[in-house]
Design a protein around this motif. Structure first.
Motif: not given
Length: 257
Positions: A27, A35, A37, A220, A222, A234, A236-237
């Motif tokens: 990451l 981001h 998560i 973003h 994730h 992770i 998929r992003s």
């Protein structure tokens, strides 16, 4: 642009579990980015947050974590905090007998000293603290209470946002900050987070729900999952649309359950 946070092939074992909970997490968080998560229960989301903050019992088996280009792995939790890492817990602990005002002033001055800034005296601290509390709709008598003792869920989360406002971290990690909040408290907490978003600061927000991200608008998103049982990573992003897709379809339909 140098990353604030760089996680490289991170493998982490939790002592209680006796096995790898994270397996090869990568990451990069750059200045100004938030981001999110997301992921199923047990995938290792909280483990990631605790590992970043340096909590005892979380052993890094491989990989590296850097903050502004410097490795965090040789730093204990206190050193990481002084370097600019802040973790907002899902379940903040109570500290009976520890006065809120004293706690906040001691922590803030420790951080100011670490940054080479002068400490604030009592009057300057109270002026700053009251101004930040007003933004979070916190009553002034809050300062005379004991840390998290008898606090409602919303009060605990507002208190953590207040800590961030005073400590000014470089990297803020929020572990399910929306847990247990009603809609009004969620709005206030989200507004507090958004007020602290700057082009210099990075964010990692761990959450199960789209509702918080509706307010925060992450840069973003994730998905952290453990599809093969070998450890979380992770899988998929994407952008905010990934969270909306997850909310609509669920993990199983996306193939990451």
């Amino acid at each position: 642009m140098q990353a604030i946070l760089e996680i490289s092939d991170l493998k982490v074992q939790v002592e209680e579990a006796g096995k790898a909970i994270l397996q090869g997490v990568n990451l990069t968080v750059r200045p100004g980015e938030l981001h999110a998560i997301m992921g199923p229960n047990g995938a290792g989301k909280s483990t990631l947050g605790y590992t970043l903050a340096g909590r005892d019992g979380y052993e890094v088996l491989a990989g590296d974590i850097t903050l502004d280009g410097s490795s965090l792995l040789d730093m204990d939790a206190d050193a990481r905090a002084r370097a600019g890492v802040f973790l907002a817990f899902q379940y903040p602990v109570e500290l009976p007998g520890v006065n809120v005002a004293n706690f906040l002033r001691t922590a803030m001055n420790a951080h100011r000293t670490a940054r080479g800034e002068p400490e604030l005296d009592v009057l300057a601290f109270l002026k700053l603290c009251r101004a930040e509390m007003a933004k979070l709709a916190m009553p002034e008598d809050f300062l005379s209470r004991s840390v998290n003792t008898g606090f409602s869920g919303g009060e605990k989360k507002r208190f953590e946002i207040l800590q961030m406002a005073l400590l000014q971290p470089t990297l803020a990690i929020l572990d399910e900050t929306d847990s247990g909040l009603d809609i009004d408290a969620l709005r206030i907490v989200a507004a507090g987070v958004n007020a602290l978003r700057t082009p210099e600061r990075g964010w990692v927000v761990i959450t199960h729900y789209q509702r918080l991200l509706d307010y925060l608008q992450p840069t973003h998103v994730h998905i952290l999952a453990n599809p093969d049982g070998m450890g979380g990573r992770i899988v998929r992003s994407g952008g905010p649309e990934l969270a909306a897709q997850l909310e609509a379809e669920g993990y199983e339909k996306l193939g990451v359950a």
